[in-house]
Design a protein around this motif. Structure first.
Motif, PDB file in Angstrom:
ATOM      1  N   SER A  19      35.579  21.648 -44.850  1.00  0.00           N
ATOM      2  CA  SER A  19      36.025  21.318 -43.505  1.00  0.00           C
ATOM      3  C   SER A  19      35.219  22.154 -42.525  1.00  0.00           C
ATOM      4  CB  SER A  19      37.522  21.604 -43.339  1.00  0.00           C
ATOM      5  OG  SER A  19      37.975  21.100 -42.094  1.00  0.00           O
ATOM      6  N   CYS A  20      34.555  21.484 -41.579  1.00  0.00           N
ATOM      7  CA  CYS A  20      33.726  22.235 -40.628  1.00  0.00           C
ATOM      8  C   CYS A  20      33.753  21.560 -39.268  1.00  0.00           C
ATOM      9  CB  CYS A  20      32.295  22.372 -41.137  1.00  0.00           C
ATOM     10  SG  CYS A  20      31.266  20.928 -40.875  1.00  0.00           S
ATOM     11  N   SER A  21      33.322  22.290 -38.275  1.00  0.00           N
ATOM     12  CA  SER A  21      33.303  21.783 -36.909  1.00  0.00           C
ATOM     13  C   SER A  21      32.362  20.588 -36.789  1.00  0.00           C
ATOM     14  CB  SER A  21      32.849  22.882 -35.949  1.00  0.00           C
ATOM     15  OG  SER A  21      32.641  22.363 -34.652  1.00  0.00           O
ATOM     16  N   VAL A  22      32.784  19.585 -36.040  1.00  0.00           N
ATOM     17  CA  VAL A  22      31.909  18.438 -35.789  1.00  0.00           C
ATOM     18  C   VAL A  22      30.742  18.827 -34.881  1.00  0.00           C
ATOM     19  CG1 VAL A  22      33.745  16.743 -36.131  1.00  0.00           C
ATOM     20  CG2 VAL A  22      33.316  17.654 -33.833  1.00  0.00           C
ATOM     21  N   GLN A  23      30.840  19.976 -34.211  1.00  0.00           N
ATOM     22  CA  GLN A  23      29.758  20.425 -33.329  1.00  0.00           C
ATOM     23  C   GLN A  23      28.463  20.679 -34.093  1.00  0.00           C
ATOM     24  OE1 GLN A  23      30.311  20.787 -29.942  1.00  0.00           O
ATOM     25  NE2 GLN A  23      32.423  20.138 -30.199  1.00  0.00           N
ATOM     26  N   THR A  24      28.567  20.938 -35.399  1.00  0.00           N
ATOM     27  CA  THR A  24      27.373  21.232 -36.201  1.00  0.00           C
ATOM     28  C   THR A  24      27.116  20.157 -37.255  1.00  0.00           C
ATOM     29  OG1 THR A  24      28.728  22.696 -37.583  1.00  0.00           O
ATOM     30  CG2 THR A  24      27.459  23.715 -35.814  1.00  0.00           C
ATOM     31  N   LEU A  25      27.684  18.973 -37.050  1.00  0.00           N
ATOM     32  CA  LEU A  25      27.449  17.827 -37.928  1.00  0.00           C
ATOM     33  C   LEU A  25      26.432  16.881 -37.298  1.00  0.00           C
ATOM     34  CD1 LEU A  25      30.839  16.440 -39.338  1.00  0.00           C
ATOM     35  CD2 LEU A  25      29.040  17.651 -40.586  1.00  0.00           C
ATOM     36  N   LEU A  26      25.690  16.193 -38.146  1.00  0.00           N
ATOM     37  CA  LEU A  26      24.785  15.131 -37.693  1.00  0.00           C
ATOM     38  C   LEU A  26      25.002  13.904 -38.570  1.00  0.00           C
ATOM     39  CD1 LEU A  26      22.563  17.934 -37.769  1.00  0.00           C
ATOM     40  CD2 LEU A  26      21.673  16.340 -36.092  1.00  0.00           C
ATOM     41  N   HIS A  27      24.787  12.743 -37.990  1.00  0.00           N
ATOM     42  CA  HIS A  27      24.827  11.516 -38.781  1.00  0.00           C
ATOM     43  C   HIS A  27      23.591  11.464 -39.679  1.00  0.00           C
ATOM     44  CE1 HIS A  27      28.245   9.626 -36.763  1.00  0.00           C
ATOM     45  NE2 HIS A  27      27.774  10.122 -35.622  1.00  0.00           N
ATOM     46  N   LYS A  28      23.816  11.133 -40.934  1.00  0.00           N
ATOM     47  CA  LYS A  28      22.691  11.052 -41.865  1.00  0.00           C
ATOM     48  C   LYS A  28      21.967   9.722 -41.694  1.00  0.00           C
ATOM     49  CE  LYS A  28      22.937   9.905 -46.296  1.00  0.00           C
ATOM     50  NZ  LYS A  28      21.794   8.940 -46.406  1.00  0.00           N
ATOM     51  N   PRO A  29      20.680   9.756 -41.368  1.00  0.00           N
ATOM     52  CA  PRO A  29      19.928   8.503 -41.294  1.00  0.00           C
ATOM     53  C   PRO A  29      19.825   7.857 -42.684  1.00  0.00           C
ATOM     54  CG  PRO A  29      18.733  10.309 -40.239  1.00  0.00           C
ATOM     55  CD  PRO A  29      19.862  10.916 -40.997  1.00  0.00           C
ATOM     56  N   TRP A  32      16.218  24.254 -40.896  1.00  0.00           N
ATOM     57  CA  TRP A  32      15.702  23.678 -39.650  1.00  0.00           C
ATOM     58  C   TRP A  32      16.409  24.250 -38.433  1.00  0.00           C
ATOM     59  CZ3 TRP A  32      11.607  20.154 -39.135  1.00  0.00           C
ATOM     60  CH2 TRP A  32      11.028  19.730 -40.341  1.00  0.00           C
ATOM     61  N   PHE A  33      17.718  24.516 -38.522  1.00  0.00           N
ATOM     62  CA  PHE A  33      18.423  25.193 -37.426  1.00  0.00           C
ATOM     63  C   PHE A  33      17.806  26.572 -37.184  1.00  0.00           C
ATOM     64  CE2 PHE A  33      22.920  23.263 -36.772  1.00  0.00           C
ATOM     65  CZ  PHE A  33      22.461  21.980 -37.022  1.00  0.00           C
ATOM     66  N   THR A  34      17.566  27.310 -38.288  1.00  0.00           N
ATOM     67  CA  THR A  34      17.022  28.662 -38.170  1.00  0.00           C
ATOM     68  C   THR A  34      15.619  28.640 -37.570  1.00  0.00           C
ATOM     69  OG1 THR A  34      18.328  29.464 -40.043  1.00  0.00           O
ATOM     70  CG2 THR A  34      16.378  30.744 -39.453  1.00  0.00           C
ATOM     71  N   ALA A  35      14.788  27.711 -38.028  1.00  0.00           N
ATOM     72  CA  ALA A  35      13.432  27.604 -37.486  1.00  0.00           C
ATOM     73  C   ALA A  35      13.466  27.267 -35.999  1.00  0.00           C
ATOM     74  CB  ALA A  35      12.641  26.553 -38.259  1.00  0.00           C
ATOM     75  N   ALA A  36      14.334  26.332 -35.623  1.00  0.00           N
ATOM     76  CA  ALA A  36      14.451  25.952 -34.215  1.00  0.00           C
ATOM     77  C   ALA A  36      14.947  27.117 -33.369  1.00  0.00           C
ATOM     78  CB  ALA A  36      15.387  24.751 -34.072  1.00  0.00           C
ATOM     79  N   GLN A  37      15.910  27.854 -33.895  1.00  0.00           N
ATOM     80  CA  GLN A  37      16.425  29.012 -33.176  1.00  0.00           C
ATOM     81  C   GLN A  37      15.322  30.047 -32.944  1.00  0.00           C
ATOM     82  OE1 GLN A  37      18.760  31.677 -35.496  1.00  0.00           O
ATOM     83  NE2 GLN A  37      19.875  32.502 -33.767  1.00  0.00           N
ATOM     84  N   ALA A  38      14.582  30.373 -34.018  1.00  0.00           N
ATOM     85  CA  ALA A  38      13.538  31.388 -33.920  1.00  0.00           C
ATOM     86  C   ALA A  38      12.444  30.970 -32.940  1.00  0.00           C
ATOM     87  CB  ALA A  38      12.931  31.652 -35.298  1.00  0.00           C
ATOM     88  N   MET A  39      12.046  29.713 -33.007  1.00  0.00           N
ATOM     89  CA  MET A  39      10.976  29.211 -32.136  1.00  0.00           C
ATOM     90  C   MET A  39      11.393  29.104 -30.684  1.00  0.00           C
ATOM     91  SD  MET A  39       9.103  26.028 -34.054  1.00  0.00           S
ATOM     92  CE  MET A  39       8.298  25.522 -32.522  1.00  0.00           C
ATOM     93  N   TYR A  40      12.454  28.359 -30.447  1.00  0.00           N
ATOM     94  CA  TYR A  40      12.788  27.934 -29.080  1.00  0.00           C
ATOM     95  C   TYR A  40      13.724  28.906 -28.358  1.00  0.00           C
ATOM     96  CZ  TYR A  40      10.976  23.547 -30.969  1.00  0.00           C
ATOM     97  OH  TYR A  40      10.199  22.600 -31.565  1.00  0.00           O
ATOM     98  N   ASP A  84      21.548  19.987 -31.423  1.00  0.00           N
ATOM     99  CA  ASP A  84      21.028  19.013 -30.462  1.00  0.00           C
ATOM    100  C   ASP A  84      19.493  18.985 -30.457  1.00  0.00           C
ATOM    101  OD1 ASP A  84      23.611  18.380 -29.833  1.00  0.00           O
ATOM    102  OD2 ASP A  84      23.671  19.550 -27.974  1.00  0.00           O
ATOM    103  N   ILE A  85      18.855  20.140 -30.671  1.00  0.00           N
ATOM    104  CA  ILE A  85      17.392  20.175 -30.797  1.00  0.00           C
ATOM    105  C   ILE A  85      16.967  19.333 -31.995  1.00  0.00           C
ATOM    106  CG2 ILE A  85      15.419  21.654 -31.375  1.00  0.00           C
ATOM    107  CD1 ILE A  85      16.753  23.881 -29.731  1.00  0.00           C
ATOM    108  N   LEU A  86      17.696  19.492 -33.093  1.00  0.00           N
ATOM    109  CA  LEU A  86      17.380  18.720 -34.292  1.00  0.00           C
ATOM    110  C   LEU A  86      17.635  17.231 -34.072  1.00  0.00           C
ATOM    111  CD1 LEU A  86      16.264  19.767 -36.932  1.00  0.00           C
ATOM    112  CD2 LEU A  86      18.553  19.630 -37.916  1.00  0.00           C
ATOM    113  N   LEU A  87      18.706  16.936 -33.345  1.00  0.00           N
ATOM    114  CA  LEU A  87      19.017  15.535 -33.042  1.00  0.00           C
ATOM    115  C   LEU A  87      17.880  14.887 -32.259  1.00  0.00           C
ATOM    116  CD1 LEU A  87      21.254  13.392 -33.323  1.00  0.00           C
ATOM    117  CD2 LEU A  87      22.184  14.208 -31.142  1.00  0.00           C
TER     118      LEU A  87
END
Length: 337
Positions: free
Chosen positions: A105-115, A130-138, A287-290
């Motif tokens: 069970s987790c927050s929907v804030q960190t869920l994405l629809h699977k293509p 990918w979250f970690t890479a985006a965080q470090a970069m941006y 959202d960056i990943l989205l």
């Protein structure tokens, strides 16, 4: 409806890989704004090894069960705002813990629809790295198109993600360090890095300065810590940002480190973590990943998987990660007994 589930537990609470076993634990209940997901696959991360050994500061909201990334099917939703998610949706996401299990069970804030273009295995290997890479970069490194970037541990899952993000978002040059020519070739030929340096046989900081005509690199993503501290300062460009995410090379600086470069180059050296962040911060990364999801769908972004294990072989999966011989993700699939 059952109230228990199979989940990976640790004999004695902490221990070596061989202490991992399948146990029956209470099935979680979704709170407001959460989704209960039946897990199809989950990814391993180096923090899992540290947590297993009792050496990782687990957030207070995290369950004791290991694992922070997964893919699966929404079985139930909690009360409150659940964004656009509904029962039956195929999803993948990031959690504070609990992914080594049949349900999470987790927050929907960190869920994405699977293509549809992504398999369960590929989707499970995306969130943490990918979250970690985006965080470090941006968010920390303040990367912008046209800047150069260096990813240490180039064949690690986070750097594999970061190299692809850097290329997609028009880095001027993408450099890597790695422990073998095979890994360097992988980063350059498969991922699109500009050049790589073998830290075992080369003075990578000196080579980088040569490659950049003395200018250095704008953004450095570091997992090594103390043993790379001076070299990172040497390799950074004027107004460069050095982002530290781990301490694989220790935490105690040797005598003789010259910190004058902080002033002379106007450098910023900043440490960061992801798991300790609140969900609103993590949603920014989601959202960056989205925004980049079309690149997963058309195949521009690839999830590199080293090996897939069944749920019950979790100890073998941990031993493989401990070997430090992998390129890309280690994934476990959750099937029926």
């Amino acid at each position: 409806m059952t109230t228990t589930m199979r989940a990976i537990d640790i004999k004695g609470g902490t221990g070596p890989a061989t202490s991992l076993f399948v146990n029956n634990l209470p099935k979680p209940e979704p709170a407001a704004g959460e989704a209960l997901v039946k897990i199809e696959a989950f990814g391993l991360n180096r923090m899992d090894l540290l947590q297993r050994e009792g050496m990782y500061p687990v957030p207070p909201q995290a369950p004791s069960t290991l694992g922070v990334e997964f893919s699966g099917i929404v079985e139930r939703l909690g009360d409150g705002d659940c964004l656009d998610f509904k029962v039956g949706d195929e999803v993948f996401g990031l959690a504070y813990g609990g992914a080594y299990a049949e349900y999470i069970s987790c927050s929907v804030q960190t869920l994405l629809h699977k293509p549809a273009e992504l398999s369960w295995i590929e989707a499970a290997g995306i969130p943490e790295t990918w979250f970690t890479a985006a965080q470090a970069m941006y968010l920390v490194g303040q990367f912008e198109p046209g800047k150069s970037i260096l990813w240490h541990a180039g064949a690690s899952a986070v750097s594999i993600s970061g190299i692809q993000l850097s290329k997609a978002d028009n880095a001027s040059n993408i450099y890597v360090t790695a422990s073998s020519q095979e890994k360097i070739d992988f980063c350059v030929n498969k991922l699109g890095a500009t050049a790589g340096y073998n830290y075992k046989t080369q003075d990578w900081a000196a080579e980088l300065k040569k490659a950049t005509n003395g200018r250095g690199v704008d953004v450095i993503i570091d997992f090594i810590g103390a043993s790379y501290f001076q070299s990172n300062l040497d390799a950074a460009a004027l107004d460069g940002h050095i982002v530290n995410l781990a301490f694989l090379g220790g935490t105690k600086l040797p005598a003789g480190v010259d910190i004058s470069l902080f002033l002379r180059k106007r450098l910023r050296y900043e440490g960061s973590s992801l798991r300790s962040r609140d969900t609103s911060y993590q949603k920014r990364l989601r959202d960056i990943l989205l925004d980049h999801m079309p690149k997963f769908q058309d195949g521009s972004f690839k999830v590199y998987v080293e090996k897939v294990f069944p749920f019950e072989k979790i100890a073998d999966a941990h031993l493989l990660m401990e070997s430090n011989q992998t390129k890309g993700k280690i994934i476990c699939t959750v099937g029926e007994e």
